[in-house]
Design a protein around this motif. Sequence first.
Motif, PDB file in Angstrom:
ATOM      1  N   ARG A  83       3.875 -14.102 -35.153  1.00  0.00           N
ATOM      2  CA  ARG A  83       2.892 -14.674 -34.213  1.00  0.00           C
ATOM      3  C   ARG A  83       3.117 -16.155 -33.929  1.00  0.00           C
ATOM      4  O   ARG A  83       2.176 -16.869 -33.594  1.00  0.00           O
ATOM      5  CB  ARG A  83       1.466 -14.406 -34.684  1.00  0.00           C
ATOM      6  CG  ARG A  83       0.965 -13.041 -34.200  1.00  0.00           C
ATOM      7  CD  ARG A  83      -0.451 -12.736 -34.599  1.00  0.00           C
ATOM      8  NE  ARG A  83      -1.435 -13.643 -34.031  1.00  0.00           N
ATOM      9  CZ  ARG A  83      -2.746 -13.577 -34.281  1.00  0.00           C
ATOM     10  NH1 ARG A  83      -3.208 -12.627 -35.091  1.00  0.00           N
ATOM     11  NH2 ARG A  83      -3.586 -14.422 -33.754  1.00  0.00           N
ATOM     12  N   LEU A  84       4.348 -16.602 -34.029  1.00  0.00           N
ATOM     13  CA  LEU A  84       4.673 -17.909 -33.455  1.00  0.00           C
ATOM     14  C   LEU A  84       4.570 -17.822 -31.937  1.00  0.00           C
ATOM     15  O   LEU A  84       4.308 -18.809 -31.262  1.00  0.00           O
ATOM     16  CB  LEU A  84       6.073 -18.355 -33.874  1.00  0.00           C
ATOM     17  CG  LEU A  84       6.231 -18.876 -35.301  1.00  0.00           C
ATOM     18  CD1 LEU A  84       7.667 -19.311 -35.554  1.00  0.00           C
ATOM     19  CD2 LEU A  84       5.286 -20.037 -35.583  1.00  0.00           C
ATOM     20  N   HIS A  85       4.818 -16.631 -31.405  1.00  0.00           N
ATOM     21  CA  HIS A  85       4.547 -16.324 -30.010  1.00  0.00           C
ATOM     22  C   HIS A  85       3.498 -15.210 -29.972  1.00  0.00           C
ATOM     23  O   HIS A  85       3.643 -14.193 -30.659  1.00  0.00           O
ATOM     24  CB  HIS A  85       5.799 -15.841 -29.281  1.00  0.00           C
ATOM     25  CG  HIS A  85       6.739 -16.946 -28.902  1.00  0.00           C
ATOM     26  ND1 HIS A  85       7.931 -16.716 -28.256  1.00  0.00           N
ATOM     27  CD2 HIS A  85       6.658 -18.289 -29.063  1.00  0.00           C
ATOM     28  CE1 HIS A  85       8.553 -17.866 -28.051  1.00  0.00           C
ATOM     29  NE2 HIS A  85       7.803 -18.827 -28.539  1.00  0.00           N
ATOM     30  N   GLU A  86       2.458 -15.399 -29.196  1.00  0.00           N
ATOM     31  CA  GLU A  86       1.438 -14.362 -29.037  1.00  0.00           C
ATOM     32  C   GLU A  86       1.886 -13.375 -27.958  1.00  0.00           C
ATOM     33  O   GLU A  86       2.410 -13.772 -26.910  1.00  0.00           O
ATOM     34  CB  GLU A  86       0.094 -14.987 -28.640  1.00  0.00           C
ATOM     35  CG  GLU A  86      -0.498 -15.918 -29.689  1.00  0.00           C
ATOM     36  CD  GLU A  86      -1.108 -15.174 -30.871  1.00  0.00           C
ATOM     37  OE1 GLU A  86      -1.120 -13.915 -30.848  1.00  0.00           O
ATOM     38  OE2 GLU A  86      -1.561 -15.850 -31.811  1.00  0.00           O
ATOM     39  N   ILE A  87       1.688 -12.097 -28.214  1.00  0.00           N
ATOM     40  CA  ILE A  87       2.033 -11.087 -27.213  1.00  0.00           C
ATOM     41  C   ILE A  87       0.871 -10.882 -26.248  1.00  0.00           C
ATOM     42  O   ILE A  87      -0.266 -11.253 -26.535  1.00  0.00           O
ATOM     43  CB  ILE A  87       2.422  -9.755 -27.890  1.00  0.00           C
ATOM     44  CG1 ILE A  87       1.268  -9.206 -28.729  1.00  0.00           C
ATOM     45  CG2 ILE A  87       3.684  -9.934 -28.737  1.00  0.00           C
ATOM     46  CD1 ILE A  87       1.555  -7.829 -29.336  1.00  0.00           C
ATOM     47  N   SER A  88       1.182 -10.309 -25.092  1.00  0.00           N
ATOM     48  CA  SER A  88       0.168 -10.085 -24.065  1.00  0.00           C
ATOM     49  C   SER A  88      -0.442  -8.688 -24.158  1.00  0.00           C
ATOM     50  O   SER A  88      -1.622  -8.491 -23.857  1.00  0.00           O
ATOM     51  CB  SER A  88       0.783 -10.276 -22.670  1.00  0.00           C
ATOM     52  OG  SER A  88       1.381 -11.544 -22.552  1.00  0.00           O
ATOM     53  N   GLU A  89       0.385  -7.733 -24.561  1.00  0.00           N
ATOM     54  CA  GLU A  89      -0.077  -6.343 -24.667  1.00  0.00           C
ATOM     55  C   GLU A  89       0.574  -5.688 -25.878  1.00  0.00           C
ATOM     56  O   GLU A  89       1.634  -6.101 -26.331  1.00  0.00           O
ATOM     57  CB  GLU A  89       0.303  -5.542 -23.410  1.00  0.00           C
ATOM     58  CG  GLU A  89      -0.278  -6.067 -22.121  1.00  0.00           C
ATOM     59  CD  GLU A  89       0.279  -5.315 -20.925  1.00  0.00           C
ATOM     60  OE1 GLU A  89       0.517  -4.089 -21.048  1.00  0.00           O
ATOM     61  OE2 GLU A  89       0.504  -5.960 -19.883  1.00  0.00           O
ATOM     62  N   GLY A  90      -0.091  -4.641 -26.378  1.00  0.00           N
ATOM     63  CA  GLY A  90       0.469  -3.869 -27.475  1.00  0.00           C
ATOM     64  C   GLY A  90       0.042  -4.380 -28.838  1.00  0.00           C
ATOM     65  O   GLY A  90      -0.908  -5.160 -28.972  1.00  0.00           O
ATOM     66  N   GLU A  91       0.765  -3.935 -29.851  1.00  0.00           N
ATOM     67  CA  GLU A  91       0.403  -4.267 -31.226  1.00  0.00           C
ATOM     68  C   GLU A  91       1.658  -4.305 -32.094  1.00  0.00           C
ATOM     69  O   GLU A  91       2.585  -3.524 -31.902  1.00  0.00           O
ATOM     70  CB  GLU A  91      -0.568  -3.224 -31.769  1.00  0.00           C
ATOM     71  CG  GLU A  91      -1.183  -3.564 -33.112  1.00  0.00           C
ATOM     72  CD  GLU A  91      -2.297  -2.587 -33.488  1.00  0.00           C
ATOM     73  OE1 GLU A  91      -3.288  -3.023 -34.090  1.00  0.00           O
ATOM     74  OE2 GLU A  91      -2.164  -1.395 -33.161  1.00  0.00           O
ATOM     75  N   ILE A  92       1.683  -5.234 -33.054  1.00  0.00           N
ATOM     76  CA  ILE A  92       2.776  -5.317 -34.024  1.00  0.00           C
ATOM     77  C   ILE A  92       2.199  -5.094 -35.412  1.00  0.00           C
ATOM     78  O   ILE A  92       1.239  -5.766 -35.817  1.00  0.00           O
ATOM     79  CB  ILE A  92       3.487  -6.688 -33.952  1.00  0.00           C
ATOM     80  CG1 ILE A  92       4.118  -6.871 -32.567  1.00  0.00           C
ATOM     81  CG2 ILE A  92       4.564  -6.789 -35.034  1.00  0.00           C
ATOM     82  CD1 ILE A  92       4.712  -8.239 -32.338  1.00  0.00           C
ATOM     83  N   MET A  93       2.777  -4.136 -36.129  1.00  0.00           N
ATOM     84  CA  MET A  93       2.322  -3.779 -37.464  1.00  0.00           C
ATOM     85  C   MET A  93       3.315  -4.292 -38.506  1.00  0.00           C
ATOM     86  O   MET A  93       4.527  -4.165 -38.337  1.00  0.00           O
ATOM     87  CB  MET A  93       2.191  -2.261 -37.592  1.00  0.00           C
ATOM     88  CG  MET A  93       1.349  -1.584 -36.526  1.00  0.00           C
ATOM     89  SD  MET A  93      -0.404  -2.034 -36.634  1.00  0.00           S
ATOM     90  CE  MET A  93      -0.846  -1.185 -38.162  1.00  0.00           C
ATOM     91  N   ILE A  94       2.789  -4.891 -39.560  1.00  0.00           N
ATOM     92  CA  ILE A  94       3.603  -5.319 -40.695  1.00  0.00           C
ATOM     93  C   ILE A  94       3.096  -4.562 -41.921  1.00  0.00           C
ATOM     94  O   ILE A  94       1.956  -4.743 -42.339  1.00  0.00           O
ATOM     95  CB  ILE A  94       3.494  -6.835 -40.957  1.00  0.00           C
ATOM     96  CG1 ILE A  94       3.786  -7.641 -39.689  1.00  0.00           C
ATOM     97  CG2 ILE A  94       4.413  -7.244 -42.099  1.00  0.00           C
ATOM     98  CD1 ILE A  94       5.206  -7.617 -39.222  1.00  0.00           C
ATOM     99  N   ASP A  95       3.934  -3.698 -42.461  1.00  0.00           N
ATOM    100  CA  ASP A  95       3.529  -2.912 -43.628  1.00  0.00           C
ATOM    101  C   ASP A  95       2.217  -2.168 -43.378  1.00  0.00           C
ATOM    102  O   ASP A  95       1.279  -2.217 -44.190  1.00  0.00           O
ATOM    103  CB  ASP A  95       3.405  -3.820 -44.852  1.00  0.00           C
ATOM    104  CG  ASP A  95       4.193  -3.284 -46.041  1.00  0.00           C
ATOM    105  OD1 ASP A  95       4.841  -2.236 -45.877  1.00  0.00           O
ATOM    106  OD2 ASP A  95       4.144  -3.901 -47.115  1.00  0.00           O
ATOM    107  N   ASN A  96       2.123  -1.535 -42.223  1.00  0.00           N
ATOM    108  CA  ASN A  96       0.964  -0.738 -41.817  1.00  0.00           C
ATOM    109  C   ASN A  96      -0.307  -1.555 -41.594  1.00  0.00           C
ATOM    110  O   ASN A  96      -1.410  -1.008 -41.575  1.00  0.00           O
ATOM    111  CB  ASN A  96       0.674   0.370 -42.840  1.00  0.00           C
ATOM    112  CG  ASN A  96       1.804   1.379 -42.943  1.00  0.00           C
ATOM    113  OD1 ASN A  96       2.335   1.826 -41.915  1.00  0.00           O
ATOM    114  ND2 ASN A  96       2.197   1.723 -44.156  1.00  0.00           N
TER     115      ASN A  96
END
Length: 260
Positions: free
Chosen positions: A50-63
């Motif tokens: 999250r040094l860059h914020e995304i506009s859409e979707g989701e990022i999972m780290i270890d669920n």
Amino acid sequence: MIEFRNVSKTYPNGVKGLKNINLTIEKGEFIVIVGLSGAGKSTLLRSINRLHEISEGEIMIDNESITAAKGKNLRHIRRDIGMIFQNFNLVKRSTVLRNVLSGRVAYHNTLRTVFGLFPKEDVNLALNALDRVNIVEKAYTRSDQLSGGQQQRVSIARALAQEAKIILADEPVASLDPLTTKQVMDDLKKINQELGITTVVNLHFIDIARQYATRIIGLNAGEVVFDGPVDEATDEKFQEIYGQQLEKEQQRGPIGEGAE
């Protein structure tokens, strides 16, 4: 370990940095992301922590969703992610040891870290990290007295002292000569193999990607155009990733690139 779910990034000027990215990166992989400048490599890498914020979707780290995480929860997830930058990102006037100990900041309260009051266990952890990258003899040297390759190894040691489960490296060898490039990449690969740390590296150089990666992801204009093991990364596939620029890149030889 890391999962991209329909991730897109649109910048304020309307430029699409990422377009509907769906990826799963397994624990212990050594991923190299390749593509031209502006392809979205840095955007993809820096969205993981999250040094860059995304506009859409989701990022999972270890669920666990880092996209939705806030406050203490976000800091806890980030604590497991070490970051290595092209420009090393060290405090040049501080000693090597102090820079490596900065990887322990997330484990202590602010007052303790401001005054450098790290416990003996942290100091030993930092020295062991420096030893792993063969630079422990420089522990009490000012960082600005080191060569570029030595400074990059300090940043790797910092990620080790952080006890990161994931290491992200954004063009870590772009400013280094060929011999130093090999030393730094060897360190990253050895750490990946011996400690099982998931490693994601942005690179501009095709030959280095083939030499070190277990899997290559190719980006073009913010889209994944290749994702597969090294033995499937043929010249034809790289032609798809780089387009007409591939021949020029090969003629010019290894070069660095700036931030995207």
